[in-house]
Write an enzyme that holds these catalytic residues in place. Structure first.
Site, PDB file in Angstrom:
ATOM      1  N   CYS A   1       1.875  20.305  -0.376  1.00 39.39           N
ATOM      2  CA  CYS A   1       2.243  19.935  -1.745  1.00 39.39           C
ATOM      3  C   CYS A   1       1.302  18.817  -2.193  1.00 39.39           C
ATOM      4  O   CYS A   1       0.812  18.039  -1.372  1.00 39.39           O
ATOM      5  CB  CYS A   1       3.698  19.483  -1.831  1.00 39.39           C
TER       6      CYS A   1
ATOM      7  N   HIS B   1       9.295   3.853  -0.207  1.00 42.26           N
ATOM      8  CA  HIS B   1       8.477   3.303   0.867  1.00 42.26           C
ATOM      9  C   HIS B   1       7.393   2.398   0.311  1.00 42.26           C
ATOM     10  O   HIS B   1       6.896   2.591  -0.793  1.00 42.26           O
ATOM     11  CB  HIS B   1       7.859   4.410   1.730  1.00 42.26           C
TER      12      HIS B   1
END
Length: 645
Positions: A182, A67
C-alpha cells in the site's frame, strides 16, 4: 523485539474516556511519559501530531496506532489504552477506535517503528483477540493476552524470522504466492498479508506472502518460489516488481481486496482461474491491468490523472487573476481592466501564466498515465498546440488568428499522444537491444512530438469550431435554459461527491471559465458547497436523525462546506445513500438555479466563501448557497427518521 517487551504497566490504561481524537492522543502521550522513556514530552507530542497531519493512524476495525520517531525518545516503547465506548479517531473506515497503541522510537532506529507497526497489525487482525483486549480489566491479563497471541503468531521468530506464517507443502513448495503493498497506510500491507495467510490456513492452501511496505520488501519471494507456484496474487495499490512473474498466472487487485476478499482470491488462485502475465521490457508496472478493470474505468483513470495535475494550475492561476480584477481600478482604462495598476498587473501576469499551463498539463499527464514517462513531452506539446489553435495556415500566415481547440482539443491531444507513444513502443520493440538507450532519449520524443504536431494542426480547426460554438451557445443562453443548465451542473456535484459525475461537472465549469463564461463555474461551486452544509445544518437542528459520531462530525462539515470541499459529505452518503444523496442533489440543484437566475459569476475555480469578494452579485450568491443548504437540510429531516435510543 516483542510487543510485550515494549509495554509497561505504567503506560497502560484500560478504561480511558476521551471526548475526541485530540484528547485521546494527549492521554496516550501522558501514559508514554509515565514510562520514563521520553526526554522531552512536548517534542514527542510534535512528532506524533506531525505524523497525524500526513494521514490518520486510525487504521480501521476499531484500531489506532499513532507513532512518533524523534530524538525526544530515550528508548523504544509502547503505550496502550482501551476506550470501551469508542472515540472518533478519523479512522479510515469511519468507525470509532477502541484499541489505541502509541509507538515511541528514537530517531537513530531506522525501521523499528515499521517493524512494531507490522507486528501490531498482524496480531490485531484477529477479531476475537481484539475483543478480549477491549473487555480486559487487569493490566497483567492484558499483557498476558498479548504475549500469548504474539507467541502464537511468531512461534519460531528467532530461528525463522521473516518466514511465511503458513508452512509450505512437504516438498518445500508453495501452491500460492502473494505480494501485498500500500502507498501510505503501512498497516494495510500487513493486514492484507495476515488475512491471506489466515484464510489459506483455513482452506489448507500453502502460501507465502511478500510484504512490500514502506520499510522495504520483507519475506521476499525467491526465484524458486515463483517457478514452483501455481498462481501469484498481487494485492497492491502501488507499483511492485512485476517482471519476475512473467509467464505465471497472476491475479492483480487492490490491497483492500486482500483484506476483505481473501477467500475469493485464494479460491481463484488455487483453481488456476487467472490470466497468464506477460511482461514487456519497456512497459511500466502501472500500465498493467488491474483485475476486473474495464475500458471505461481505464479511460477515466487516465483522464483523472490529467485533471488532478491540472487543478493546481487552474486554482492558483484562477484565484490570482480574480484578485487582479478585484484590486484594479476600472476607471483608468476600461480596455485594460486587470492590468491598470502595478499590483493588478503583477497578479494577472503571474496568474495568467499559471492558468495558461492548464491545457498542456492536462494533455501531458493523460499521455503519461497511458504511456508512462515517454508520453509526457508528446502530450504536453499536443496540449500546447490545442491551446494555441495552431493550424497549417496560421503557421505560415501571421495575419490569420488561430482559434483555440480548448479543453476538448487538449483531451484529444492527451489520449492520442498516449496511444501514439504506445504504438511507437510496439514498433520499436523489434529494434536490436543495442539501440535500447536511444528510444527514450531520441526516438520517442522526436517522432512522437513530430507526429502529434502533424495531427494537431490538422484537427485544430475542427476543435476550434466546436470550442467557439460552445462558447457562443453558453453566452447566448437565456431564461429557462440557463437555469436548467445551472440545476444540472450543480446537482451533478452532489450525485457522487468527488466521483465521476462530480468531476465531470467541475471540469465543465473550469472549461467554461477558460472560455470566458463565468456563470457556469459559479453554479458548480454553489452545488459543491451545499452537501456538507446541508448535512451540518441537519446534524445541528435535527440531531435525533444521526448517531453521536455523525453529530460530532457535523461541525466539521460547516468548515468543509464553506471551503468548497464536497468530499466531507461522503461518509454520510455512504452510510445512508438512498436518503442523503437525493436530499443533497435537490439542495444543490436549487442553489445552482438561484445562482443562474441572479447571473452570479465566478472567476476563481475554487475557494468557497474565501473568494466571495471576486464573485459577481455576491449577496445573491450567498443566498443561493444558503437556500440550497436549507432545502437539503429539510429534505434530510423528512427522509431520515429519528434514531431510537
Amino acid at each position: 523485539m516483542r510487543i510485550v517487551d515494549l509495554l509497561h504497566k505504567e503506560g497502560i490504561n484500560l478504561n480511558i474516556n476521551p471526548s475526541d481524537k485530540s484528547e485521546c492522543i494527549n492521554e496516550l502521550i501522558d501514559l508514554m511519559d509515565k514510562t520514563g522513556n521520553l526526554n522531552n514530552k512536548e517534542e514527542y507530542r510534535k512528532a506524533i501530531l506531525a505524523r497525524e497531519d500526513l494521514s490518520t493512524t486510525g487504521i480501521g476495525d476499531g484500531i489506532a496506532i499513532p507513532h512518533g520517531k524523534t530524538s525526544a525518545v530515550k528508548r523504544a516503547s509502547l503505550a496502550a489504552a482501551v476506550c470501551k465506548q469508542g472515540v472518533d479517531y478519523d479512522s479510515l473506515d469511519g468507525m470509532p477506535a477502541h484499541l489505541i497503541f502509541m509507538i515511541a522510537v528514537p530517531d537513530n532506529n531506522d525501521n523499528l517503528h515499521l517493524e512494531v507497526l507490522a507486528r501490531l497489525s498482524t496480531i490485531l487482525m484477529d477479531e476475537g483477540f481484539r475483543k478480549s483486549l477491549i473487555d480486559c480489566t487487569d493490566k497483567d491479563e492484558f499483557l498476558k493476552l498479548i504475549d500469548e497471541k504474539e507467541s502464537e503468531k511468531f512461534p519460531d521468530e528467532v530461528e525463522n524470522k521473516g518466514e511465511a506464517a503458513l508452512s509450505s507443502t512437504n516438498d518445500g513448495r508453495y501452491k500460492v504466492l502473494a505480494v501485498t503493498a500500500c502507498p501510505t497506510g503501512i498497516a494495510h500491507t500487513y493486514m492484507a498479508a495476515e488475512s491471506l495467510e489466515n484464510k489459506a490456513k483455513e482452506m489448507g492452501i500453502s502460501i507465502k506472502v511478500e510484504t512490500n511496505g514502506s520499510g522495504g520488501a520483507k519475506n521476499v519471494l525467491t526465484k524458486e518460489d515463483i517457478e514452483n507456484a501455481e498462481c501469484i496474487i498481487v494485492a497492491a495499490d502501488k507499483n511492485v516488481e512485476m517482471a519476475r512473474f512473467n509467464g505465471k498466472k497472476v491475479i492483480k487487485t487492490k490491497v483492500a481486496d486482500g483484506i476483505h476478499k481473501a477467500t475469493e482470491l485464494l479460491e481463484r488462485a488455487s483453481n488456476g482461474n487467472a490470466p497468464v502475465y506477460h511482461h514487456e521490457s519497456d512497459s511500466s508496472d502501472s500500465d498493467e491491468e488491474v483485475d476486473g478493470e474495464g475500458i471505461g474505468r481505464k479511460l477515466y483513470k487516465h483522464l483523472m490523472n490529467g485533471v488532478s495535475h491540472m487543478l493546481p494550475f487552474v486554482i492558483g492561476g484562477g484565484i490570482l487573476i480574480a484578485l487582479a480584477f478585484l484590486l484594479d481600478d476600472y476607471s483608468i482604462d476600461p480596455s485594460n481592466f486587470g492590468m491598470n495598476t502595478p499590483v493588478a498587473a503583477f497578479l494577472k501576469t503571474v496568474g495568467g501564466l499559471a492558468f495558461n499551463f492548464m491545457l498542456p498539463i492536462l494533455a501531458g499527464y493523460i499521455a503519461m498515465s497511458i504511456a508512462d514517462r515517454p508520453g509526457l513531452a508528446v502530450g504536453f506539446v499536443g496540449g500546447a498546440l490545442a491551446s494555441s489553435g495552431t493550424t497549417f495556415n496560421s503557421a505560415f500566415d501571421s495575419s490569420i488568428v488561430p482559434i483555440s481547440g480548448g479543453f476538448l482539443g487538449a483531451l484529444f491531444a492527451g489520449f492520442v499522444a498516449g496511444y501514439l507513444v504506445l504504438g511507437l513502443k510496439k514498433l520499436f520493440s523489434y529494434l536490436p537491444d543495442a539501440l535500447e538507450g536511444l528510444k527514450p532519449t531520441l526516438l520517442y520524443p522526436f517522432l512522437g512530438i513530430g507526429l502529434i504536431g502533424l495531427i494537431m494542426v490538422i484537427v485544430n480547426p475542427f476543435f476550434g469550431a466546436i470550442n467557439e460554438g460552445i462558447t457562443y451557445f453558453l453566452n447566448s443562453m437565456g431564461g429557462t435554459s440557463r437555469v436548467l443548465l445551472g440545476i444540472v451542473v450543480a446537482a451533478m456535484m452532489a450525485i457522487d461527491m468527488g466521483g465521476p459525475f462530480n468531476k465531470a461537472a467541475y471540469v465543465f465549469g473550469t472549461a467554461s471559465l477558460a472560455s470566458g463564461n463565468y456563470e457556469v463555474m459559479a453554479a458548480v461551486m454553489a452545488g459543491g458547497m451545499v452537501p456538507p452544509l446541508a448535512i451540518a445544518l441537519a446534524t445541528s437542528f435535527f440531531g435525533n436523525r444521526f448517531n453521536e459520531n455523525e453529530r460530532k462530525s457535523g461541525i466539521t462539515n460547516y468548515i468543509m462546506g464553506l471551503s468548497f470541499i464536497t468530499e466531507s459529505a461522503i461518509p454520510y452518503a455512504a452510510a445512508d445513500p438512498l436518503r442523503v444523496i437525493p436530499a443533497c442533489v435537490i439542495g444543490s440543484g436549487v442553489a445552482g438555479a438561484i445562482s443562474m437566475i441572479f447571473n452570479c459569476t465566478l472567476m476563481a475555480p475554487h475557494g468557497g466563501i474565501f473568494v466571495v469578494p471576486v464573485i459577481g452579485n455576491p449577496l445573491f450568491y450567498l443566498l443561493a448557497v444558503a437556500a440550497g443548504s436549507v432545502v437539503g437540510m429539510l429534505m434530510l429531516a423528512v427522509l431520515k427518521k429519528p434514531i431510537k435510543k
